[in-house]
Every structure is written in structure tokens, then in C-alpha cells.
Motif scaffolding. Structure first.
Motif, PDB file in Angstrom:
ATOM      1  N   PRO A  80       1.571 -13.687   3.136  1.00 12.58           N
ATOM      2  CA  PRO A  80       1.750 -12.538   2.238  1.00 12.58           C
ATOM      3  C   PRO A  80       1.617 -12.907   0.759  1.00 12.58           C
ATOM      4  CG  PRO A  80       3.467 -12.575   3.920  1.00 12.58           C
ATOM      5  CD  PRO A  80       2.734 -13.880   4.024  1.00 12.58           C
ATOM      6  N   PRO A  95      -3.194  -5.371   2.604  1.00 16.51           N
ATOM      7  CA  PRO A  95      -3.445  -6.791   2.338  1.00 16.51           C
ATOM      8  C   PRO A  95      -4.734  -7.261   2.989  1.00 16.51           C
ATOM      9  CG  PRO A  95      -1.671  -6.521   3.941  1.00 16.51           C
ATOM     10  CD  PRO A  95      -1.962  -5.165   3.387  1.00 16.51           C
ATOM     11  N   ALA A 126      -2.043 -13.099   0.018  1.00 10.41           N
ATOM     12  CA  ALA A 126      -2.602 -11.752  -0.097  1.00 10.41           C
ATOM     13  C   ALA A 126      -2.256 -11.132  -1.450  1.00 10.41           C
ATOM     14  CB  ALA A 126      -2.095 -10.879   1.045  1.00 10.41           C
ATOM     15  N   ALA A 127      -1.015 -11.346  -1.905  1.00 11.68           N
ATOM     16  CA  ALA A 127      -0.592 -10.764  -3.186  1.00 11.68           C
ATOM     17  C   ALA A 127      -1.330 -11.400  -4.362  1.00 11.68           C
ATOM     18  CB  ALA A 127       0.915 -10.936  -3.352  1.00 11.68           C
TER      19      ALA A 127
END
Length: 251
Positions: free
Chosen positions: A100, A113, A103-104
Motif C-alpha cells: 500500500p 491503487p 501504491a501511495a
């Protein structure tokens, strides 16, 4: 090549973990080091330079992760169960914490995402393949270079359920029968495997061929390339292989 360094807390591992990012956009690729390796091994061995054009043009972004192999796969002083527990924690770190974050950083404004690719060398190839096979909703595909996929050499036998989950060959063919239920979401699996036939490639060659054969029997697509007798188990060749596959995939 210049990269951006990060050191961030991992709740699952209860420690700060380091990683480094190269490139400014494009397809995010999680990069895993060889056994006992560190996040800076990819940079120190010229891997970002092998895909420099793609990084500069914003076609891919490379996220080089750290390992905890000394406490998991290589922790010979620990019981197999304890080694498997630490390997599972590392898997959760990669897939539930680092993914995550990747993805950010890669697409901060995206409503959904992006799917991440993963790539690894030696035991890092195993980690990459595990990410794709077990979390196909997060990872779009994996590139495994000179991978070691028979985890019995590190974790012992697969009678233990946790050890079984940590060994792709055993999980795919439990009791000699392909267990496709474990990969119910991966029918469109994208796996690219490559290995040489030169120095110190013996175990990797055997494991890579066995994984490719098992995936075929299971009905999951896999692309396998076996390079020549001059191709050894080292970063020089991994750079050539990774550069070629990255051009095919993201160029």
C-alpha cells in the motif's frame, strides 16, 4: 543512479524497515534482494542502471525492499516453525504494509491503487513469486531470476501448515496433486522465470524448471527462459535479464 531513501516503521515486524525508490512514475515494481541481502544491493550492483531509460521516461518505478532473511530463511539456530513464522511476517509486511505504501507513493491521486509488479533474484525471486501467487489482487505479475523455490532447504518439511504456505512448490502440489484452490484468483497469472546453466546455477535451475512444470500442470501460465552455460548465478547476468524483461513488459 539517484534514489529516494525511506525508513518507516513496520507494525507487523515491530521495527523500522528501509527501502529506496528510483524513478518518478510508471508501473511500480517491488524489487527483492538475494538471500541475506539488503535494500541497497540492487543499487550497488547496477540494477537501476539496467532499466535507466524506463525509469527516466516514467515508464516504471523501482522500489527496492530490505530483507529479514537472517531471522527467517537463514536462521539456522531457530526451529523450522520459528523460521516459517518470521517468513510469514515478512510476507505480510511486503503485501499488507509495503505494497500500500508503494501504491501511495506511485500514484497518490489515484482512486484505485495500481497493481504492482514484483521482481527478485535468488531467494528474492521466491519472495516475488509468493507475492504474485498468494496476493494476485495486489500484484500484477512477477519476474523471478535464478530463483530458489523449494523451501525445504530453509524451512524443513511441509507437514506444518505454515511451512506449506511458505513453499510454492509444495503448496501447488500437496501430496503430489496440484492444489489450484490455493490460487483461485490467479488464473490470469503472469509469471516470467529465467535461469542460467552456468556457475552456481544448479539449485536454481532445478527449482525453476520444477516450478515451471508444476505451474503448467496446475493450469497457470508461466513464461520460462533457460539461458546458456555461460550464464552464472550473479548480479551481472541478473542485470541483463532484468533489463530485457523490463523492456518487454514496460517499454
Amino acid at each position: 543512479m539517484e534514489g529516494t531513501y525511506y525508513k518507516e516503521w513496520s507494525a507487523v515486524l515491530d521495527r523500522a524497515m528501509e527501502f529506496k525508490v528510483y524513478g518518478h512514475g510508471g508501473v511500480p515494481v517491488l524489487a527483492l534482494p538475494a538471500r541475506g541481502g539488503r535494500f541497497y544491493d540492487w543499487e550497488n550492483n547496477g540494477m537501476p542502471e539496467a532499466v535507466a531509460r524506463l525509469l527516466h521516461e516514467g515508464k516504471m518505478q523501482l522500489f527496492c525492499a530490505d530483507s529479514i532473511d537472517a531471522e527467517s530463511l537463514l536462521a539456522g539456530h531457530e526451529t523450522p516453525r520459528r523460521r516459517a513464522e518470521m517468513q510469514e511476517k515478512y510476507f505480510v509486511y511486503l503485501t499488507a504494509e509495503l505494497a500500500p505504501r508503494i501504491a501511495a507513493l506511485n500514484a497518490p491521486e489515484a482512486k484505485k491503487p495500481p497493481l504492482i509488479w514484483c521482481a527478485g533474484v535468488d531467494t528474492g525471486a521466491y519472495q516475488a513469486v509468493q507475492c504474485r501467487l498468494r496476493r494476485p489482487g495486489v500484484f500484477a505479475g512477477a519476474v523471478g531470476l535464478s530463483g530458489l523455490y523449494d523451501m525445504s532447504r530453509f524451512l524443513g518439511g511441509c507437514e506444518d501448515d505454515l511451512v506449506l504456505r511458505s513453499s510454492p512448490l509444495a503448496a501447488l502440489r500437496k501430496n503430489g496433486i496440484c492444489n489450484k484452490n490455493l490460487l483461485a484468483k490467479a488464473e490470469d497469472n503472469t509469471l516470467l522465470l529465467c535461469v542460467g546453466q552456468g556457475g552456481y546455477e544448479g539449485d536454481a535451475l532445478a527449482d525453476t524448471q520444477a516450478l515451471a512444470d508444476t505451474l503448467k500442470e496446475t493450469g497457470l501460465p508461466c513464461h520460462l527462459e533457460v539461458w546458456g552455460g555461460d550464464v552464472s548465478h550473479d548480479w551481472y547476468w541478473w542485470g541483463k535479464e532484468f533489463g530485457m524483461f523490463a523492456e518487454r513488459l514496460f517499454g
